[in-house]
Scaffold this motif. Structure first.
Motif, PDB file in Angstrom:
ATOM      1  N   TYR A  45       0.855  -1.148  -0.002  1.00  0.00           N
ATOM      2  CA  TYR A  45       0.277  -0.102   0.068  1.00  0.00           C
ATOM      3  C   TYR A  45       0.936   1.269   0.305  1.00  0.00           C
ATOM      4  N   ASP A  46       0.580   2.225  -0.780  1.00  0.00           N
ATOM      5  CA  ASP A  46       1.395   3.421  -0.983  1.00  0.00           C
ATOM      6  C   ASP A  46       0.277   4.582  -0.371  1.00  0.00           C
ATOM      7  N   GLN A  47       0.458   4.581   0.693  1.00  0.00           N
ATOM      8  CA  GLN A  47      -0.240   5.604   1.631  1.00  0.00           C
ATOM      9  C   GLN A  47      -0.222   6.985   0.950  1.00  0.00           C
ATOM     10  N   ASP A  48       0.909   7.381   0.740  1.00  0.00           N
ATOM     11  CA  ASP A  48       0.824   8.836  -0.233  1.00  0.00           C
ATOM     12  C   ASP A  48      -0.111   9.019  -1.122  1.00  0.00           C
ATOM     13  N   ASP A  49      -0.138   8.151  -1.838  1.00  0.00           N
ATOM     14  CA  ASP A  49      -1.140   8.122  -3.299  1.00  0.00           C
ATOM     15  C   ASP A  49      -2.503   7.417  -3.093  1.00  0.00           C
ATOM     16  N   ASP A  50      -2.605   6.618  -1.819  1.00  0.00           N
ATOM     17  CA  ASP A  50      -3.823   6.009  -1.600  1.00  0.00           C
ATOM     18  C   ASP A  50      -3.990   5.007  -2.603  1.00  0.00           C
ATOM     19  N   ARG A  51      -2.860   4.146  -2.997  1.00  0.00           N
ATOM     20  CA  ARG A  51      -3.082   3.347  -4.074  1.00  0.00           C
ATOM     21  C   ARG A  51      -2.429   2.045  -3.450  1.00  0.00           C
ATOM     22  N   LEU A  52      -3.117   0.897  -3.502  1.00  0.00           N
ATOM     23  CA  LEU A  52      -3.018  -0.499  -3.217  1.00  0.00           C
ATOM     24  C   LEU A  52      -2.519  -1.387  -4.494  1.00  0.00           C
ATOM     25  N   TRP A  53      -1.373  -1.630  -4.364  1.00  0.00           N
ATOM     26  CA  TRP A  53      -0.765  -2.440  -5.421  1.00  0.00           C
ATOM     27  C   TRP A  53      -0.857  -3.996  -5.186  1.00  0.00           C
ATOM     28  N   LEU A  54      -1.446  -4.676  -6.215  1.00  0.00           N
ATOM     29  CA  LEU A  54      -1.475  -6.133  -6.021  1.00  0.00           C
ATOM     30  C   LEU A  54      -0.542  -6.830  -7.004  1.00  0.00           C
ATOM     31  N   LEU A  55       0.115  -7.902  -6.631  1.00  0.00           N
ATOM     32  CA  LEU A  55       0.986  -8.713  -7.519  1.00  0.00           C
ATOM     33  C   LEU A  55       0.423  -9.875  -7.697  1.00  0.00           C
ATOM     34  N   ASP A  57       0.487 -13.467 -10.446  1.00  0.00           N
ATOM     35  CA  ASP A  57       1.093 -14.379 -10.852  1.00  0.00           C
ATOM     36  C   ASP A  57       0.514 -15.498 -11.879  1.00  0.00           C
ATOM     37  N   ALA A  58      -0.597 -14.688 -12.473  1.00  0.00           N
ATOM     38  CA  ALA A  58      -1.479 -15.985 -13.337  1.00  0.00           C
ATOM     39  C   ALA A  58      -1.904 -15.082 -14.416  1.00  0.00           C
ATOM     40  N   PRO A  59      -1.706 -15.502 -15.609  1.00  0.00           N
ATOM     41  CA  PRO A  59      -0.861 -16.344 -15.976  1.00  0.00           C
ATOM     42  C   PRO A  59       0.810 -15.685 -16.494  1.00  0.00           C
ATOM     43  N   ARG A  60       0.491 -14.439 -16.782  1.00  0.00           N
ATOM     44  CA  ARG A  60       1.834 -13.654 -16.756  1.00  0.00           C
ATOM     45  C   ARG A  60       1.991 -12.802 -15.748  1.00  0.00           C
ATOM     46  N   GLY A  61       2.996 -12.589 -15.054  1.00  0.00           N
ATOM     47  CA  GLY A  61       3.163 -11.579 -14.038  1.00  0.00           C
ATOM     48  C   GLY A  61       2.721 -10.502 -14.141  1.00  0.00           C
ATOM     49  N   HIS A  62       1.980  -9.579 -13.328  1.00  0.00           N
ATOM     50  CA  HIS A  62       1.607  -8.391 -13.658  1.00  0.00           C
ATOM     51  C   HIS A  62       1.397  -7.543 -12.074  1.00  0.00           C
ATOM     52  N   LEU A  63       1.207  -6.343 -11.991  1.00  0.00           N
ATOM     53  CA  LEU A  63       0.981  -5.529 -11.130  1.00  0.00           C
ATOM     54  C   LEU A  63      -0.378  -4.860 -11.287  1.00  0.00           C
ATOM     55  N   VAL A  64      -1.356  -4.850 -10.345  1.00  0.00           N
ATOM     56  CA  VAL A  64      -2.650  -3.960 -10.810  1.00  0.00           C
ATOM     57  C   VAL A  64      -2.739  -2.855  -9.591  1.00  0.00           C
ATOM     58  N   PRO A  65      -2.849  -1.457  -9.954  1.00  0.00           N
ATOM     59  CA  PRO A  65      -2.985  -0.711  -8.839  1.00  0.00           C
ATOM     60  C   PRO A  65      -4.403  -0.204  -8.741  1.00  0.00           C
ATOM     61  N   PHE A  66      -4.812  -0.227  -7.660  1.00  0.00           N
ATOM     62  CA  PHE A  66      -6.038  -0.043  -7.163  1.00  0.00           C
ATOM     63  C   PHE A  66      -6.247   1.249  -6.443  1.00  0.00           C
ATOM     64  N   SER A  67      -7.022   2.391  -6.813  1.00  0.00           N
ATOM     65  CA  SER A  67      -7.278   3.461  -6.054  1.00  0.00           C
ATOM     66  C   SER A  67      -8.309   3.583  -5.443  1.00  0.00           C
ATOM     67  N   GLY A  68      -8.537   4.386  -4.462  1.00  0.00           N
ATOM     68  CA  GLY A  68      -9.759   4.576  -3.540  1.00  0.00           C
ATOM     69  C   GLY A  68      -9.715   3.783  -2.166  1.00  0.00           C
ATOM     70  N   LEU A  69      -8.762   3.395  -1.846  1.00  0.00           N
ATOM     71  CA  LEU A  69      -8.887   2.468  -0.624  1.00  0.00           C
ATOM     72  C   LEU A  69      -9.392   3.079   0.633  1.00  0.00           C
ATOM     73  N   ARG A  80     -10.999   1.366  -7.202  1.00  0.00           N
ATOM     74  CA  ARG A  80     -11.049   1.150  -8.563  1.00  0.00           C
ATOM     75  C   ARG A  80      -9.737   0.816  -9.065  1.00  0.00           C
ATOM     76  N   ALA A  81      -9.818  -0.350 -10.058  1.00  0.00           N
ATOM     77  CA  ALA A  81      -8.704  -0.818 -10.693  1.00  0.00           C
ATOM     78  C   ALA A  81      -7.974   0.036 -11.572  1.00  0.00           C
ATOM     79  N   GLY A  82      -6.785   0.007 -11.630  1.00  0.00           N
ATOM     80  CA  GLY A  82      -6.116   0.702 -12.570  1.00  0.00           C
ATOM     81  C   GLY A  82      -5.590  -0.196 -13.664  1.00  0.00           C
ATOM     82  N   PRO A  83      -4.738   0.244 -14.853  1.00  0.00           N
ATOM     83  CA  PRO A  83      -4.286  -0.452 -15.631  1.00  0.00           C
ATOM     84  C   PRO A  83      -3.306  -1.607 -15.290  1.00  0.00           C
TER      85      PRO A  83
END
Length: 142
Positions: A45-55, A57-69, A80-83
């Protein structure tokens, strides 16, 4: 309506270890790109930007940022899920399919990811890190 998971299904450690389930928040089954989401193995969790990052591993590794926590937790908005951001190595090359990222640490404008995978070539399976899009000074899709 789907039955929410039990604490034993969502916590990485037994409740006797001191974990407390405060709330469950359903995540969308598809990302902003319309592709299925899931396989999340780490969060930061990035508290400054209020962004939750989820990692994932299925099927190609990626990060998804979520805002609005913060808004979600206080009942004044929705998560809200980001790209989806495909994982890349330090040289900017996509990590191979099957990369099994299990840990995520945010450090300034970088995201460091560790894998439990075995090395099959020099540098493979080593922790990778790179700038996070949306972080101060960050750029690229890493």
């Amino acid at each position: 309506m789907e039955t929410p998971p039990t604490a034993a299904q969502v916590l990485p450690c037994p409740l006797a270890a001191g974990w407390e389930l405060v709330r469950t928040i359903p995540l969308p089954r598809t990302g902003s790109d319309g592709q299925p989401m899931g396989g999340f193995s780490a969060a930061a969790y990035d508290q400054d930007d209020d962004r939750l990052w989820l990692l994932s591993d299925a099927p190609r590794g990626h990060l998804v940022p979520f805002s609005g926590l913060r808004a979600q937790l206080t009942g004044r908005g929705a998560l809200r899920a980001g790209p989806r951001l495909l994982l890349r190595d330090g040289a900017g090359e996509l990590l191979p399919e099957g990369f099994d990222g299990e840990g995520l640490v945010l450090a300034g404008d970088e995201a460091w990811i560790v894998s439990e995978g075995r090395r099959s070539s020099p540098g493979a399976g080593q922790p990778s890190g790179g700038p996070r899009p949306g972080a101060t000074g960050g750029s690229g899709n890493r």
